[in-house]
Enzyme design. Sequence first.
Site, short mmCIF file in Angstrom:
data_model
loop_
_atom_site.label_atom_id
_atom_site.label_comp_id
_atom_site.label_asym_id
_atom_site.label_seq_id
_atom_site.Cartn_x
_atom_site.Cartn_y
_atom_site.Cartn_z
N ASP A 110 -7.12 -0.03 0.11
CA ASP A 110 -5.86 0.57 0.58
C ASP A 110 -5.90 1.91 1.13
O ASP A 110 -5.39 2.50 2.08
CB ASP A 110 -4.76 0.64 -0.60
N GLY A 155 0.73 -1.25 0.07
CA GLY A 155 0.04 -0.07 -0.09
C GLY A 155 0.72 1.28 -0.12
O GLY A 155 0.15 2.19 0.57
O1 PMV Z 1 -1.19 -4.69 -4.32
P1 PMV Z 1 -2.02 -3.70 -3.69
O2 PMV Z 1 -1.50 -3.96 -2.20
O3 PMV Z 1 -2.04 -2.46 -3.99
O4 PMV Z 1 -3.59 -4.52 -3.73
C1 PMV Z 1 -4.36 -4.46 -4.53
C2 PMV Z 1 -5.48 -5.23 -4.09
C3 PMV Z 1 -6.41 -5.77 -5.15
O5 PMV Z 1 -7.46 -6.17 -4.36
C4 PMV Z 1 -5.83 -6.64 -6.17
C5 PMV Z 1 -6.83 -4.34 -6.05
C6 PMV Z 1 -7.71 -3.54 -5.23
O6 PMV Z 1 -7.90 -2.23 -5.81
O7 PMV Z 1 -8.29 -3.88 -4.32
#
Ligand code: PMV
Length: 318
Positions: free
Chosen positions: A151, A106
């Site tokens: 996030d 994040g």
């Molecule tokens: O890779 P990260 O921590 O940005 O997580 C993405 C999480 C997803 O579910 C794959 C995408 C989202 O926007 O929620």
Amino acid sequence: MVICSAPGKVILFGEHAVVYGMPALAAAIEKRTYVTVQANISDKIKINSADSSGMVSIPIENLGAPSKDTYRYVKRAVYLTFQHQGKRTGLDIEIESRIPPASGLGSSAAVTVAAILAVSVALGNPLDKKTISSLAHRVEIDVQGAASPTDTSTSTFGGIQFIEPGKIVTYLDSPLNLVVGYSGMKRSTKVLVENVRKIKEKYPPIMDPIIQAIGKITEEGKMKIIENDLGAIGELMNLNQGLLDSLGVSNRILWNLVYSARDAGAFGAKLTGAGGGGCMIALVNDDPEKVIAAIEKEGCKAFYAPISKEGVKIEGDK
Ligand code: PMV
């Protein structure tokens, strides 16, 4: 001059499925990004960072133009904050991130959230967390094309968040002990989300129930966190990892780290975030050292990740 910080996060359950309206559970962790903002009398936004990204200087007029460089999240955050406040000014912005980039922890959301608060303070009108969270989500959508609020709301509010469309519940004081293992492989969330979309469109009758099953795991996970049933939480993490693999987002390194953590006594382990590299998490007992050592033995970095109850905050304002 104002310094604001915001935490990174791990996703406990529900990544990818949350893009399709399922809930997700995420926890803010004690690794933060710091954004220092100073208003200046020029008509430029100057952005610099403590890593090797270098300095950029953009005329305020050009801030709204789509950007692909390292600072695209910060530029969009400044632009939308100016729009929201109906004010603008030249700014010097300095970024220092202690969150590994492009690793699923994040870092983009944290810099976005901290920048929005810092810019709003510099404009003399600090925004409340609800507004920061929604502006930051907008920034991620504009930059990435698609993003769930996972996030951005976790980084804004801190603690453990159960995220559903339109609703956010915060669980503080959870005694979860987590270890984060970092594969060292950078990857693009946008590409991984796109790959999941493609496989979902190719095999709807197979993939839709998998997405829904991940949603059920998240709901069950929420209950087990409330009950502090560590064994069940670990089991659900393992189930979630299997289904993430079937979406095509796990890989050999992540599986190695996941198995090493489980063999070293973790209650459960899974990838966290978009996958394809990045990080995994393990739920451990009071002594994380054995699991950390097992991950390091695979040649990867690992650290103990206490949950941060604090979301975005002003560190100093002079
Ligand atoms: O890779 P990260 O921590 O940005 O997580 C993405 C999480 C997803 O579910 C794959 C995408 C989202 O926007 O929620």
